[in-house]
Design a protein around this motif. Structure first.
Motif, short mmCIF file in Angstrom:
data_model
loop_
_atom_site.label_atom_id
_atom_site.label_comp_id
_atom_site.label_asym_id
_atom_site.label_seq_id
_atom_site.Cartn_x
_atom_site.Cartn_y
_atom_site.Cartn_z
N GLY A 1 14.07 -12.22 -16.08
CA GLY A 1 15.13 -12.00 -15.12
C GLY A 1 14.60 -11.88 -13.71
N LEU A 2 15.48 -11.37 -12.80
CA LEU A 2 15.12 -11.23 -11.40
C LEU A 2 14.60 -9.82 -11.17
CD1 LEU A 2 15.07 -12.36 -8.50
CD2 LEU A 2 17.39 -11.45 -8.23
N TYR A 3 13.36 -9.75 -10.71
CA TYR A 3 12.73 -8.47 -10.44
C TYR A 3 12.56 -8.32 -8.91
CZ TYR A 3 11.82 -7.89 -15.38
OH TYR A 3 11.97 -7.73 -16.74
N GLN A 4 12.90 -7.10 -8.41
CA GLN A 4 12.74 -6.77 -7.01
C GLN A 4 12.03 -5.44 -6.90
OE1 GLN A 4 16.94 -6.97 -6.02
NE2 GLN A 4 16.63 -8.86 -4.85
N VAL A 5 11.25 -5.27 -5.80
CA VAL A 5 10.48 -4.04 -5.64
C VAL A 5 10.48 -3.63 -4.17
CG1 VAL A 5 8.25 -5.23 -5.34
CG2 VAL A 5 8.31 -2.86 -6.17
N GLY B 1 19.21 -6.09 -10.71
CA GLY B 1 20.00 -5.12 -9.96
C GLY B 1 19.98 -3.72 -10.54
N ALA B 2 19.48 -3.55 -11.76
CA ALA B 2 19.43 -2.22 -12.39
C ALA B 2 18.07 -1.60 -12.13
CB ALA B 2 19.70 -2.32 -13.88
N GLU B 3 18.09 -0.33 -11.62
CA GLU B 3 16.83 0.33 -11.29
C GLU B 3 16.07 0.68 -12.56
OE1 GLU B 3 15.23 4.29 -8.88
OE2 GLU B 3 17.20 3.44 -8.39
N LEU B 4 14.76 0.44 -12.52
CA LEU B 4 13.88 0.79 -13.62
C LEU B 4 13.28 2.17 -13.39
CD1 LEU B 4 12.04 -2.65 -14.01
CD2 LEU B 4 14.11 -1.84 -15.17
N SER B 5 12.83 2.79 -14.44
CA SER B 5 12.29 4.15 -14.33
C SER B 5 10.88 4.16 -13.77
CB SER B 5 12.31 4.83 -15.70
OG SER B 5 11.50 4.10 -16.63
N GLU B 6 10.13 3.08 -13.97
CA GLU B 6 8.75 3.05 -13.50
C GLU B 6 8.70 2.99 -11.97
OE1 GLU B 6 10.08 1.03 -15.62
OE2 GLU B 6 8.91 0.84 -17.46
N GLN B 7 7.79 3.79 -11.34
CA GLN B 7 7.62 3.80 -9.89
C GLN B 7 6.17 3.54 -9.50
OE1 GLN B 7 9.42 7.12 -7.87
NE2 GLN B 7 11.47 6.63 -8.62
N THR B 8 5.43 2.87 -10.43
CA THR B 8 4.04 2.50 -10.15
C THR B 8 4.00 1.12 -9.54
OG1 THR B 8 3.84 1.65 -12.38
CG2 THR B 8 3.18 3.95 -12.01
N ASN C 1 0.82 -1.22 0.00
CA ASN C 1 0.00 0.00 0.00
C ASN C 1 0.85 1.26 0.00
OD1 ASN C 1 1.04 -0.12 2.53
ND2 ASN C 1 -0.92 -0.03 3.62
N SER C 2 2.06 1.21 -0.55
CA SER C 2 2.91 2.40 -0.63
C SER C 2 2.44 3.30 -1.75
CB SER C 2 4.37 2.00 -0.87
OG SER C 2 4.86 1.25 0.21
N PRO C 3 2.63 4.62 -1.62
CA PRO C 3 2.23 5.54 -2.71
C PRO C 3 3.09 5.38 -3.97
CG PRO C 3 3.36 6.74 -0.97
CD PRO C 3 3.13 5.36 -0.44
N ALA C 4 4.28 4.83 -3.84
CA ALA C 4 5.15 4.63 -5.01
C ALA C 4 6.06 3.45 -4.72
CB ALA C 4 5.96 5.89 -5.29
N TYR C 5 6.72 2.99 -5.80
CA TYR C 5 7.58 1.81 -5.68
C TYR C 5 8.84 2.03 -6.49
CZ TYR C 5 3.50 -0.45 -3.67
OH TYR C 5 2.43 -0.76 -2.87
N VAL C 6 9.88 1.34 -6.08
CA VAL C 6 11.13 1.32 -6.84
C VAL C 6 11.39 -0.11 -7.28
CG1 VAL C 6 13.62 1.66 -6.72
CG2 VAL C 6 12.11 3.32 -5.65
#
Length: 719
Positions: A607-611, A591-598, A581-586
């Motif tokens: 691949g391996l996805y982390q949030v 290991g490489a950060e994505l631009s989307e924060q939804t 329930n966070s207002p945004a996500y990373v």
């Protein structure tokens, strides 16, 4: 009534003046180190106190009488000891000073080999004798080399000199050159000239020249003459000793030898006419039984008084007697013995023997010393009273009557830093000042009227120089000059090594300025810098002997972290969604950060996805959710190496492959959570390869095919 009041005022003033009178003296030997000592008492010899014990190898020994200088300091000589004597203590001696204002003792010069100011000069006259004379304000003459050398000392400049050369004379069996020996220091007579007696030289060069002479020095020119030499007649007296007493322009002294009994004489010398007259013969036996006379003193009744070291009543251990006190009437030429000094049982409570020269007190009584202490003699009642006692032996004591100017406690530091706003106190502790004034930067401060300077709430206006002036009936004392400086540390500032607004789990270092003795933070820490990981307001004060104002507050803000995502789900074959329930996500991919924060993202790569959760302050959650995901298409993988049919399917999937996957292949099937559900080895033809899917729940699956040269992915949907 007015007359009585006037008499009372005069009496009170006299009592106050007498209260400042003191007797000061020396003992040539004795004391704690047996090198002699300086002592003082009140004006009548009581309340005796030893104020300085001489250490032989430091201060000297065999001490002379004291001289009161015009600067209100006492001066004296030690005939041996000190630091300059090397192995031969009889080639040394010291010249010392005692400051009556601050009660401080110091050796001015060590005679002997160490002396650069008086090289080759040693053995000044000591042994309780008057050996120093202030011939003019600020200039002292002293006697050294057993009386054959005169040195000078300037009180203002500290410079030593040799103002007078004592002439030699011819004598002895071979008419050889002999030295004049001055018995005691110069006496400054009413005619303005200096006179001294010697125990050598005479008008009889051969074979008996050592009978004595009288020196005269004109201070203005330092011209020395010998106006009188002892005659060849022994009955006239010889071996002149002691200090002079002066009456109506005539000088009176004594000799150690000569006279009818060869016990010495009292003589009269008139400088204006150069006439010498013998006035009395000291006698042995029952007549007066006196010998070795000391100096004379003129009492208020116009008669001369003196003492002798020998004579008086014989005792078992002193068959020659312990000395007498006598009176000599100049008008009738009458000699009267007044008191016999007795050794008694040798107890320190006795009067004792071997009396010193007498001095006249302000009350008209006479005072002297024995080896046991100070005695008082009343010329009116002829009573002798033992006053203050040494309570140890003090040999050849001397006495000096003086009026004590205000004293104060010497301060080792005259520059003080005072904290702003504090109370400053400087106590000079003067016990005998009647009036006290303080000046600040040469301006009198009427509110300060005691020897204790008190300044409340010290500020810049109180900084500067302060001087205390103390006055009593004996004169005025000016204190040391004190410099007071305002110590007001500036308000410190705090520096941070980063932002003071951050997320929980991070920190910032706050640092105070360099160069201070102490630091005090609002947290209670005392280091120069602190590490802060909690929100709040922080300040610091610094101290360099005085506390500074508190610094301005630094506000540290610490943001709470958002809740961590509980997992990742896959709504479709190419979409991922964070569960939270966070207002945004990373998001990160391998290991490489994505631009989307939804919360939901569309992906095109496996691949391996982390949030992580992210709040509005930019803080990331403490934990993250993770998913290994395979991206597939409905029928063909993106590289066109695989085609699957039917898709969606139920229990089995048919797979056609390109030529790169023909032959042995490793088959792996993952569910949407990235979990491996099927793994097997197969041999693939180009078409019609079967993969069984029995007992698998509905959902999106990821099929991975891999051989030695290629790995590829495709999505499979099971109904």
């Amino acid at each position: 009534m007015k007359r009585l009041a006037f008499i009372f005022l005069i009496t009170t003033a006299c009592l106050r003046a007498e209260a400042q009178q003191e007797l000061w003296g020396t003992a040539s030997l004795g004391g704690e180190f047996n090198g002699g000592f300086i002592y003082k008492s009140d004006s009548i010899g009581d309340n005796l106190e030893i104020v300085h014990h001489f250490k032989k190898d430091i201060d000297g020994e065999n001490i002379s009488a004291l001289l009161l200088g015009s600067n209100h300091k006492l001066y004296g000589l030690a005939s041996s000891g000190g630091q300059g004597g090397s192995a031969n203590v009889f080639q040394s001696g010291t010249f010392f000073e005692y400051d009556l204002t601050t009660n401080q003792f110091r050796v001015i010069e060590h005679f002997g080999p160490l002396s650069t100011k008086l090289p080759g000069v040693f053995m000044p006259n000591g042994d309780g004798k008057h050996s120093l004379t202030e011939v003019s304000p600020g200039l002292i003459y002293g006697i050294a080399m057993q009386g054959s050398y005169v040195f000078s000392y300037n009180l203002n400049t500290g410079v030593f000199g040799n103002p007078i050369v004592v002439p030699n004379y011819n004598g002895g069996a071979t008419n050889s050159s002999l030295r004049n020996r001055i018995a005691e220091g110069f006496y400054k007579a009413a005619d303005g000239n200096l006179y001294a007696a010697t125990f050598t030289n005479s008008s009889c060069p051969i074979p008996n020249p050592n009978m004595g002479s009288i020196f005269r020095v004109v201070p203005a020119t330092n011209t020395l003459t010998i106006p009188y030499k002892a005659s060849c007649i022994a009955e006239n007296g010889y071996t002149y000793n002691g200090y002079f007493a002066e009456v109506s322009g005539k000088l009176y002294g004594t000799t150690n030898g000569g006279g009818t009994a060869n016990q010495g004489v009292i003589y009269e010398y008139t400088p204006s006419s150069n006439v010498y007259v013998k006035r009395h013969d000291f006698q042995g036996g029952v007549a007066s039984n006196s010998f070795y006379p000391t100096s004379l003193v003129l009492a208020n009744n116009g008669k001369l008084y003196g003492t002798t070291w020998g004579g008086g009543v014989p005792e078992q251990n002193l068959p020659g007697g312990g000395g007498i006190l006598y009176e000599f009437d100049l008008q009738t030429n009458t000699f009267t013995k007044k008191y016999d000094f007795l050794m008694g049982v040798g107890w320190l409570g006795d009067v004792g023997a071997f009396p010193s020269s007498l001095v006249k007190g302000v009350n008209g009584k006479l005072y002297g010393g024995t080896q046991f202490g100070v005695f008082e003699y009343n010329t009116t009642t002829n009573e002798l009273r033992m006053a203050g006692r040494f309570w140890n032996l003090g040999f050849t004591p001397s006495l000096l009557q003086l009026c004590r100017k205000p004293t104060y406690q010497n301060q080792s530091s005259t520059t003080r830093e005072v904290c702003a706003g504090e109370t400053f106190t400087l106590d000079l502790a003067s016990p005998n000042a009647n009036t006290v004034t303080w000046s600040h930067n040469t301006t009198n401060v009427p509110s300060q009227t005691t020897s204790k300077l008190i300044i409340d709430l010290f500020s810049a206006t109180d900084a500067g120089t302060w001087i205390c002036t103390m006055t009593n009936e004996c004169g005025t004392t000016t204190s040391q000059t004190f410099t007071l400086e305002l110590n007001s540390p500036f308000q410190p500032s705090i520096t941070a090594d980063g932002t003071v607004e951050f997320c929980a789990g991070e920190n910032v270092t706050l640092k105070a300025p360099d160069g201070f003795n102490a630091y005090t933070w609002s947290t209670g820490a005392t280091s120069q810098e602190i590490v802060v990981n909690e929100g709040g307001e922080y300040s610091v004060s610094v101290n360099n002997g005085c506390e500074s104002p508190q610094s301005e507050l630094v506000t540290v803000t610490v943001h709470e972290l958002p809740l961590s995502p509980t997992g990742i789900e896959s709504p479709s074959y190419n979409k991922l969604k964070a569960i939270g329930n966070s207002p945004a996500y990373v998001w990160t991919h391998d290991g490489a950060e994505l631009s989307e924060q939804t919360s939901e993202i569309e992906i095109t790569e496996s691949g391996l996805y982390q949030v992580w959760g992210k709040n509005n302050e930019g803080c990331l959650s403490a934990d993250f959710a993770s998913l290994a995901f395979i991206v597939t298409s409905l029928e063909n993988d993106i590289t066109r190496h695989i085609s699957i049919y039917p898709n969606p399917t139920n229990n089995v999937a048919y797979v056609n492959v390109s030529g790169e996957l023909l032959g042995p292949v490793e088959v792996m099937l993952f569910n949407a959570k990235g979990q491996l559900v099927i793994t097997q080895s197969a041999y693939f033809n180009r078409e019609g390869n079967v993969i069984p899917l029995e007992d698998l729940p509905s959902g999106l699956y990821h099929l991975q095919l891999r051989n030695a040269s290629l790995t590829t992915w495709a999505n499979v949907i099971i109904r």
